[in-house]
Design a protein around this motif. Structure first.
Motif, short mmCIF file in Angstrom:
data_model
loop_
_atom_site.label_atom_id
_atom_site.label_comp_id
_atom_site.label_asym_id
_atom_site.label_seq_id
_atom_site.Cartn_x
_atom_site.Cartn_y
_atom_site.Cartn_z
N PRO A 85 102.44 31.57 -15.06
CA PRO A 85 103.01 31.08 -13.79
C PRO A 85 102.06 31.32 -12.63
CG PRO A 85 103.95 33.21 -14.34
CD PRO A 85 103.04 32.84 -15.49
N ARG A 86 102.33 30.63 -11.54
CA ARG A 86 101.55 30.85 -10.31
C ARG A 86 101.89 32.22 -9.73
NH1 ARG A 86 100.26 25.55 -7.65
NH2 ARG A 86 100.36 26.65 -5.66
N GLN A 87 100.90 32.88 -9.19
CA GLN A 87 101.13 34.17 -8.55
C GLN A 87 101.80 33.95 -7.19
OE1 GLN A 87 98.05 37.07 -8.44
NE2 GLN A 87 97.19 36.50 -10.44
N PRO A 88 102.59 34.91 -6.74
CA PRO A 88 103.23 34.77 -5.43
C PRO A 88 102.19 34.58 -4.33
CG PRO A 88 104.19 36.60 -6.63
CD PRO A 88 102.98 36.16 -7.41
N LEU A 89 102.50 33.71 -3.39
CA LEU A 89 101.57 33.39 -2.30
C LEU A 89 101.25 34.64 -1.47
CD1 LEU A 89 100.02 31.08 -0.95
CD2 LEU A 89 102.02 30.69 0.50
N ASP A 90 102.20 35.53 -1.36
CA ASP A 90 101.99 36.76 -0.57
C ASP A 90 100.89 37.62 -1.20
OD1 ASP A 90 104.69 37.02 1.36
OD2 ASP A 90 104.94 35.86 -0.47
N ASN A 91 100.88 37.74 -2.54
CA ASN A 91 99.85 38.52 -3.23
C ASN A 91 98.47 37.92 -3.01
OD1 ASN A 91 102.04 39.94 -4.10
ND2 ASN A 91 101.84 39.43 -6.27
N LEU A 92 98.39 36.60 -3.14
CA LEU A 92 97.12 35.91 -2.95
C LEU A 92 96.61 36.10 -1.52
CD1 LEU A 92 97.94 32.55 -4.77
CD2 LEU A 92 96.73 34.53 -5.71
N THR A 93 97.52 36.00 -0.56
CA THR A 93 97.15 36.11 0.86
C THR A 93 96.66 37.51 1.19
OG1 THR A 93 98.81 34.43 1.40
CG2 THR A 93 97.98 35.77 3.22
N ASP A 94 97.35 38.52 0.67
CA ASP A 94 96.91 39.91 0.90
C ASP A 94 95.52 40.15 0.32
OD1 ASP A 94 99.27 40.47 2.18
OD2 ASP A 94 100.24 41.37 0.42
N TYR A 95 95.27 39.57 -0.85
CA TYR A 95 93.97 39.75 -1.50
C TYR A 95 92.86 39.08 -0.69
CZ TYR A 95 90.27 39.35 -5.00
OH TYR A 95 89.07 39.41 -5.66
N VAL A 96 93.10 37.87 -0.22
CA VAL A 96 92.11 37.16 0.59
C VAL A 96 91.80 37.93 1.86
CG1 VAL A 96 91.69 35.06 1.95
CG2 VAL A 96 92.65 34.88 -0.34
N GLN A 97 92.83 38.48 2.49
CA GLN A 97 92.62 39.24 3.72
C GLN A 97 91.83 40.52 3.47
OE1 GLN A 97 93.81 38.43 7.29
NE2 GLN A 97 91.91 39.60 7.06
N ARG A 98 92.12 41.20 2.35
CA ARG A 98 91.39 42.44 2.02
C ARG A 98 89.92 42.15 1.74
NH1 ARG A 98 95.80 43.54 -1.37
NH2 ARG A 98 94.50 43.11 -3.20
N GLU A 99 89.65 41.01 1.11
CA GLU A 99 88.28 40.66 0.76
C GLU A 99 87.48 40.16 1.97
OE1 GLU A 99 86.62 40.88 -2.35
OE2 GLU A 99 88.34 42.21 -2.61
N ASN A 100 88.16 39.81 3.03
CA ASN A 100 87.48 39.29 4.23
C ASN A 100 88.03 40.00 5.47
OD1 ASN A 100 85.98 36.74 3.05
ND2 ASN A 100 88.07 36.68 2.23
N PRO A 101 87.76 41.30 5.60
CA PRO A 101 88.36 42.09 6.69
C PRO A 101 87.89 41.69 8.09
CG PRO A 101 86.69 43.37 5.54
CD PRO A 101 86.88 42.11 4.75
N LYS A 102 86.74 41.03 8.19
CA LYS A 102 86.22 40.64 9.51
C LYS A 102 86.89 39.37 10.04
CE LYS A 102 81.64 42.70 8.84
NZ LYS A 102 80.18 42.44 8.81
N TYR A 103 87.64 38.72 9.19
CA TYR A 103 88.30 37.47 9.57
C TYR A 103 89.82 37.67 9.62
CZ TYR A 103 83.91 34.99 8.59
OH TYR A 103 82.62 34.54 8.59
N LYS A 104 90.47 36.72 10.26
CA LYS A 104 91.94 36.69 10.30
C LYS A 104 92.41 35.36 9.73
CE LYS A 104 95.89 37.18 13.42
NZ LYS A 104 96.33 37.33 14.83
#
Length: 387
Positions: free
Chosen positions: A54-73
């Motif tokens: 199944p697709r992963q929850p959008l919240d999990n994906l979003t948190d991961y993207v934000q952690r990997e790119n801390p200088k961006y919002k």
């Protein structure tokens, strides 16, 4: 009058020629932006669908993207309805208008893996759009393109007047004489092709003025709403609720599809501050391009705060939504896009062929007037003097 219009057409064309060349060339690329980008960067937009995953929850994906790119919002998330599409994030930092401060991130919704991260100034079509609108010169470039777009509108009208044939010369103005000399062929390509696309180019130029000048935008609302006062589209006030433990982004997706059951792309956009609601815009693919309904949700809980549906908009706002598809030729899909592409390519050639016509006339040697001597009849009798 034709001499006056010819002089005007010539010098306005010389003044705006280079800018028209750039704007028309980049515009022809932007007509099929989505199709071209998806073809040449397919790995960025498409993923393999794994079996029984199944697709992963959008919240999990979003948190991961934000952690990997801390200088961006994170600014927005684009979720396509097709199962084989990646989820594309747009992140920003610093001065948001500068494309170098933008970052596009594609994520596999099944594995959670970041497929690729692409800075805005390295995304081909971001640079093309900057050239098209601003000549990569910011507000100064916007002024230049606005003036050139205005001049181009005048060139279309004066060109039509100069093209208008006399009664005995109509066939020549409707077809290109391919076996003619280069000078004649160049003139035909400029005048005849320009005539066949002049209506399309006129609408493209006029709609372009809406982005260049606020008074043109206001005039549109005045024509359809009877007033230049337009509703400012901003997210409604809604304080974010933190640490709720709710996968609220996934709930926003579910509620948006439930409230708006048609198929279409969903764009979730975060507000600049936590005191404003999150918007979810869903494109309605059953209608023309640039039709979308907006829902606003509270961050943290996904409670629906407000809805703004396309059918409830004012006539001025709906007319404003038509500007983009008319300008790009996307209002009836591929057929009208092809027409817009052909018109843009012809517009790209007009400054070149026009310059060559002008140079040809400059090199033309002026005709030398030779007085013809009358023959003298030496055998004729001399006339008697008048008494």
């Amino acid at each position: 009058m034709k001499k006056i219009f010819g002089w005007l057409h010539l010098w306005l064309g010389i003044i705006s020629g280079i800018v028209v060349l750039i704007v028309a060339g980049t515009g022809s690329l932007l007509v099929f932006e989505e199709e071209l980008e998806h073809t040449f960067r397919s790995s960025f937009f498409y993923v393999e669908i794994p079996a029984n995953t199944p697709r992963q929850p959008l919240d999990n994906l979003t948190d991961y993207v934000q952690r990997e790119n801390p200088k961006y919002k994170i600014f927005q998330i684009v979720v396509e309805p097709e199962a084989n599409r990646s989820i594309v994030y747009l992140l920003r930092k610093g001065k948001v208008k500068e494309i170098k401060n933008q970052l596009y991130v594609a994520v596999d919704p099944y594995t959670g893996r970041i497929i690729s991260s692409l800075p805005g100034n390295k995304r081909f079509f971001s640079v093309v759009l900057q050239l098209h609108r601003y000549l990569c010169m910011g507000e100064t470039g916007k002024v230049i393109t606005g003036v050139s777009c205005s001049i181009f509108t005048i060139l279309i009208l004066t060109g039509l007047i100069l093209w208008w044939p006399k009664r005995n010369n109509r066939k020549q103005r409707f077809r290109v004489k391919w076996n003619a000399s280069f000078k004649r062929l160049n003139w035909d390509l400029h005048a005849v092709f320009g005539f066949y696309v002049h209506i399309v180019l006129f609408f493209i130029a006029v709609t372009g003025l809406v982005w260049s000048y606020k008074w043109v935008n206001n005039l549109l609302y005045l024509a359809f709403d009877g007033s230049t006062k337009q509703q400012k589209i901003v997210a409604p006030t809604s304080l974010a609720v933190e640490n709720t433990g709710i996968a609220y982004l996934e709930k926003i997706l579910a509620k948006t599809n439930e409230r708006l059951p048609y198929e279409g792309k969903i764009t979730i956009r975060f507000a600049e501050t936590d005191s404003l609601a999150i918007s979810a815009a869903k494109e309605n693919r059953t209608r023309h391009d640039n039709v979308a309904d907006f829902l606003y949700f509270q961050a943290g809980t996904a409670e629906l705060v407000k809805e703004r549906l396309y059918d409830n908009e004012s006539r001025g706002t709906i007319a404003r939504r038509w500007i983009y598809p008319i300008h790009t030729g996307s209002f009836y899909g591929v057929p009208t896009k092809i027409i817009a592409l052909i018109a843009s390519l012809v517009a790209f050639t007009l400054p070149i062929s026009g310059f060559m016509i002008w140079m040809g006339r400059k090199k033309k040697k002026p005709a030398v007037m030779v007085k013809k001597k009358l023959p003298v009849n030496r055998t004729a009798e001399p006339r008697p003097a008048i008494q």
